[in-house]
Structure formats: structure tokens, C-alpha cells
Design a protein around this motif. Sequence first.
Motif, PDB file in Angstrom:
ATOM      1  N   LYS A 200       0.829  -1.219   0.000  1.00 31.87           N
ATOM      2  CA  LYS A 200       0.000   0.000   0.000  1.00 31.87           C
ATOM      3  C   LYS A 200       0.856   1.259   0.000  1.00 31.87           C
ATOM      4  N   ILE A 201       1.937   1.218   0.809  1.00 25.76           N
ATOM      5  CA  ILE A 201       2.826   2.384   0.895  1.00 25.76           C
ATOM      6  C   ILE A 201       3.421   2.660  -0.485  1.00 25.76           C
ATOM      7  N   ILE A 202       3.905   1.616  -1.136  1.00 25.28           N
ATOM      8  CA  ILE A 202       4.536   1.776  -2.440  1.00 25.28           C
ATOM      9  C   ILE A 202       3.513   2.233  -3.485  1.00 25.28           C
ATOM     10  N   GLU A 203       2.324   1.652  -3.422  1.00 26.71           N
ATOM     11  CA  GLU A 203       1.251   2.046  -4.350  1.00 26.71           C
ATOM     12  C   GLU A 203       0.960   3.536  -4.232  1.00 26.71           C
ATOM     13  N   ARG A 204       0.841   3.979  -2.986  1.00 24.08           N
ATOM     14  CA  ARG A 204       0.529   5.382  -2.698  1.00 24.08           C
ATOM     15  C   ARG A 204       1.621   6.305  -3.265  1.00 24.08           C
ATOM     16  N   LEU A 205       2.881   5.914  -3.075  1.00 23.99           N
ATOM     17  CA  LEU A 205       3.983   6.762  -3.519  1.00 23.99           C
ATOM     18  C   LEU A 205       4.119   6.729  -5.053  1.00 23.99           C
ATOM     19  N   LYS A 206       3.791   5.586  -5.637  1.00 25.37           N
ATOM     20  CA  LYS A 206       3.767   5.512  -7.116  1.00 25.37           C
ATOM     21  C   LYS A 206       2.730   6.484  -7.663  1.00 25.37           C
ATOM     22  N   GLN A 207       1.565   6.474  -7.033  1.00 29.29           N
ATOM     23  CA  GLN A 207       0.495   7.388  -7.450  1.00 29.29           C
ATOM     24  C   GLN A 207       0.951   8.830  -7.383  1.00 29.29           C
ATOM     25  N   SER A 208       1.628   9.199  -6.285  1.00 29.91           N
ATOM     26  CA  SER A 208       2.004  10.610  -6.172  1.00 29.91           C
ATOM     27  C   SER A 208       3.091  10.958  -7.184  1.00 29.91           C
ATOM     28  N   LYS A 209       3.956   9.995  -7.488  1.00 28.06           N
ATOM     29  CA  LYS A 209       4.966  10.257  -8.518  1.00 28.06           C
ATOM     30  C   LYS A 209       4.274  10.444  -9.875  1.00 28.06           C
ATOM     31  N   ALA A 210       3.288   9.578 -10.136  1.00 31.29           N
ATOM     32  CA  ALA A 210       2.562   9.658 -11.410  1.00 31.29           C
ATOM     33  C   ALA A 210       1.770  10.962 -11.523  1.00 31.29           C
ATOM     34  N   ASP A 226      12.487  -1.262   9.784  1.00 32.31           N
ATOM     35  CA  ASP A 226      13.802  -0.654   9.560  1.00 32.31           C
ATOM     36  C   ASP A 226      13.638   0.344   8.411  1.00 32.31           C
ATOM     37  N   VAL A 227      13.752   1.633   8.727  1.00 30.93           N
ATOM     38  CA  VAL A 227      13.442   2.649   7.714  1.00 30.93           C
ATOM     39  C   VAL A 227      14.445   2.668   6.559  1.00 30.93           C
ATOM     40  N   ASN A 228      15.684   2.231   6.819  1.00 29.80           N
ATOM     41  CA  ASN A 228      16.649   2.185   5.712  1.00 29.80           C
ATOM     42  C   ASN A 228      16.271   1.100   4.707  1.00 29.80           C
ATOM     43  N   GLU A 229      15.791  -0.024   5.234  1.00 25.72           N
ATOM     44  CA  GLU A 229      15.311  -1.099   4.341  1.00 25.72           C
ATOM     45  C   GLU A 229      14.094  -0.629   3.564  1.00 25.72           C
ATOM     46  N   LEU A 230      13.182   0.060   4.272  1.00 26.79           N
ATOM     47  CA  LEU A 230      11.978   0.573   3.601  1.00 26.79           C
ATOM     48  C   LEU A 230      12.373   1.536   2.473  1.00 26.79           C
ATOM     49  N   ALA A 231      13.364   2.401   2.751  1.00 26.09           N
ATOM     50  CA  ALA A 231      13.803   3.371   1.739  1.00 26.09           C
ATOM     51  C   ALA A 231      14.299   2.657   0.477  1.00 26.09           C
ATOM     52  N   LYS A 232      15.069   1.583   0.670  1.00 25.35           N
ATOM     53  CA  LYS A 232      15.587   0.821  -0.485  1.00 25.35           C
ATOM     54  C   LYS A 232      14.441   0.262  -1.318  1.00 25.35           C
ATOM     55  N   LYS A 233      13.460  -0.308  -0.622  1.00 27.35           N
ATOM     56  CA  LYS A 233      12.323  -0.908  -1.327  1.00 27.35           C
ATOM     57  C   LYS A 233      11.521   0.142  -2.085  1.00 27.35           C
ATOM     58  N   VAL A 234      11.301   1.290  -1.422  1.00 28.13           N
ATOM     59  CA  VAL A 234      10.530   2.358  -2.074  1.00 28.13           C
ATOM     60  C   VAL A 234      11.269   2.841  -3.314  1.00 28.13           C
ATOM     61  N   GLU A 235      12.581   3.018  -3.169  1.00 28.20           N
ATOM     62  CA  GLU A 235      13.366   3.514  -4.306  1.00 28.20           C
ATOM     63  C   GLU A 235      13.288   2.529  -5.491  1.00 28.20           C
ATOM     64  N   PHE A 240      11.453   6.876  -7.172  1.00 25.30           N
ATOM     65  CA  PHE A 240      11.811   8.029  -6.339  1.00 25.30           C
ATOM     66  C   PHE A 240      13.159   7.748  -5.693  1.00 25.30           C
ATOM     67  N   GLU A 241      14.124   8.645  -5.812  1.00 31.68           N
ATOM     68  CA  GLU A 241      15.324   8.507  -4.998  1.00 31.68           C
ATOM     69  C   GLU A 241      14.876   8.710  -3.548  1.00 31.68           C
ATOM     70  N   THR A 242      15.201   7.764  -2.686  1.00 29.86           N
ATOM     71  CA  THR A 242      14.610   7.791  -1.346  1.00 29.86           C
ATOM     72  C   THR A 242      15.671   7.755  -0.256  1.00 29.86           C
ATOM     73  N   ARG A 243      15.482   8.593   0.766  1.00 28.16           N
ATOM     74  CA  ARG A 243      16.422   8.650   1.884  1.00 28.16           C
ATOM     75  C   ARG A 243      15.657   8.506   3.198  1.00 28.16           C
ATOM     76  N   ALA A 244      16.234   7.746   4.111  1.00 31.37           N
ATOM     77  CA  ALA A 244      15.625   7.599   5.431  1.00 31.37           C
ATOM     78  C   ALA A 244      16.413   8.401   6.464  1.00 31.37           C
TER      79      ALA A 244
END
Length: 318
Positions: A200-210, A226-235, A240-244
Amino acid sequence: VKCIGVLTSGGDAPGMNAAIRAVARTCLNKGIEVYGVRLGYKGLHEGKFMKFDRHSTRNIINNGGTILKSARFPEFKDPEIRKEAIEQMKKVGMEALVVIGGDGSYNGALKLTEMGVNCIGLPGTIDNDIPDTDFTIGFDTALNTIVEALDRLRDTSSSHQRCTILEVMGRRCGDLAINAGIAAGAELVITSDTGYDEDKIIERLKQSKASDKDHAIVVITEHITDVNELAKKVEAATGFETRANVLGHLQRGGRPTARDRVLASRMGVKAVELLEEGKGGLCVGEVHGQITAFSITEVLSHKHVADAGIYEDAKKLR
Ligand code: ADP
């Protein structure tokens, strides 16, 4: 009551000094003797007491931290240790105690009351995770610190068209995250109230990028992932270049806001008034702007719940 002690226990929070000052001043104005107890229950057990006069709490209302220091002291769960602490109190004639801290500290206050020493708890924690009070002492200051950090992150996040993830404190409580998220215009807030669903998080961020957003801010409560792991997955999934970032103990310090100083001051007055009435085993809360006393037993049996509509409102704002 002729003599009262005050201590701070558990995690520190901006505004604790204002509460200490309020307890001291209210006592002295009523002709009640008052002692500061250093290092929480540990200092109570060791007799680390300092007698307060009018000057002792000068120039502290505006300072973060706690002049009395705080400590963890798991030994206080042992009734024998508590008996020894009560002996220390008796040596100086201390009859009652104001305890400023979180739910752990409330437990200690309750146990002492059951052993004949009236105690009143004040909610001192940035997390806002105490039931039966709209706000805890320190929450407003920490919230403002987080919002300031998010404003700064927004500048750089927007310049570089990044997704920025910020982990904030709160233990299990999402109040800091959701309020900061609204105040700083975050894209997404993740707390124990929203649950954690990576898809859901990734879907939401894809939508906002689109939808042509040039950057995104995500606020998440600690202990969720682990927010660093989450950042990698989101990126990887959104482009989106993503930083935690983890804000950490920065949130615990700093000058208390006016709101926290007023709350702490009024709660300190109330605590002394309750002890004067011969009451114990109570804690103080602010409910709909009213300073009110509740039984610690009841409060500990309740669960803090977030303001009903706040998550729905947040969704309407993104
Ligand atoms: P907080 O008050 O912020 O929740 P803790 O949970 O660490 O922080 O509790 C602070 C202190 O309160 C502990 O170090 C201990 O001295 C005391 N305490 C916690 N739980 C109990 C308990 N069940 N009985 C007696 N004392 C307790």
C-alpha cells in the motif's frame, strides 16, 4: 500534609522543569516543606534529597531536561526496596510524593500509595501515550521539533525531487507522527494506528509520482520497521530517490513550548492540591482544557486512543 517530595522518572521530557517548579512554588506558598528527589526512584531509595527554597527553582521554567535528573531503577518493583525508600523519606519527614513520568513511573507511584505514602502522578513524556489526558508534558515541544525538522527536510527533498522518510519517537503511540505529518504536509503517515502494509505504501507513492509530485515526505513511528530497508524498497519500486532519517534523541531536548510550560505548571499546582486534600494513587490529566484527577489504577487499565477523526482528516489533506 507538612512535607512533600517531587521526582522525575523514566524518559525525560521538555516541561518537566516547569512541573518541578510549580510543585515547589505551590508548596512554599502554602507553607509546606518541599524536597527535590534526584535520579527518580533510585534517588528516593538512596535518600538523594535536596530541600527547595524559593530560589531553588529559579530560571528553570524555560529549560528542557530535568534539574532532578532521571534514572531507570527496575529494583523498585521489589517491595523490600520500596520499604527502604519509605524509610529514607521518613528520615526527613517527607509524607507524600509527586511523580513526574510515564506509565512505568505511575506503577511505582501506585505501589507506594498502597504502602501508605500518598503519591500523585503527572504525565511527563513526549510520546503522548498516557490515557485519560489529551496531552502529556513534553508532547507539544517534541511535536514542534519534529515539524521544524520536516520543514528542513522538505527543502532538500523538493530540491532533489526525493522521497524522504522520517522516523519519529512515540514508542507504540502514533500521535507525534500523525500530528507532525499534518503540520508539515506529509504525503503519508505510518503508525500503529494505520498498520504497516508495504504494498500500500509503495502504491501510494507511485500514485504521487505519477501525479507529477516532485517529492514526497513519509513520517513513520519508531519500532515499526527498519526505515533504511523501507527506503531501499521504495526507491526500487517507485523510481523516487529515497532517503531515510531517524530523528532520535533530538526530539527529547530543547526549550519547552509555552503550551508545555502552562500544562506542566497547572498540573503541578493540581498535584499539590490533591496531596493537601489527603489524596493519593491519582494522576493528573488535561481533558477538554480542564485539569482533572483520575485513579492511576483506572488510567493504567485504559489504552490511549488517537483523536477519532485525525487519520481521516490527514487523508483529505494529501
Ligand atoms: P516511564 O515512566 O517513562 O514509563 P519506565 O517504564 O522506565 O519509564 O519506568 C520508570 C521507573 O518506574 C522504573 O525504572 C522503575 O523504577 C519504576 N517502575 C516501573 N514499573 C514499576 C512497577 N511495576 N512497580 C514499581 N516501580 C516501577
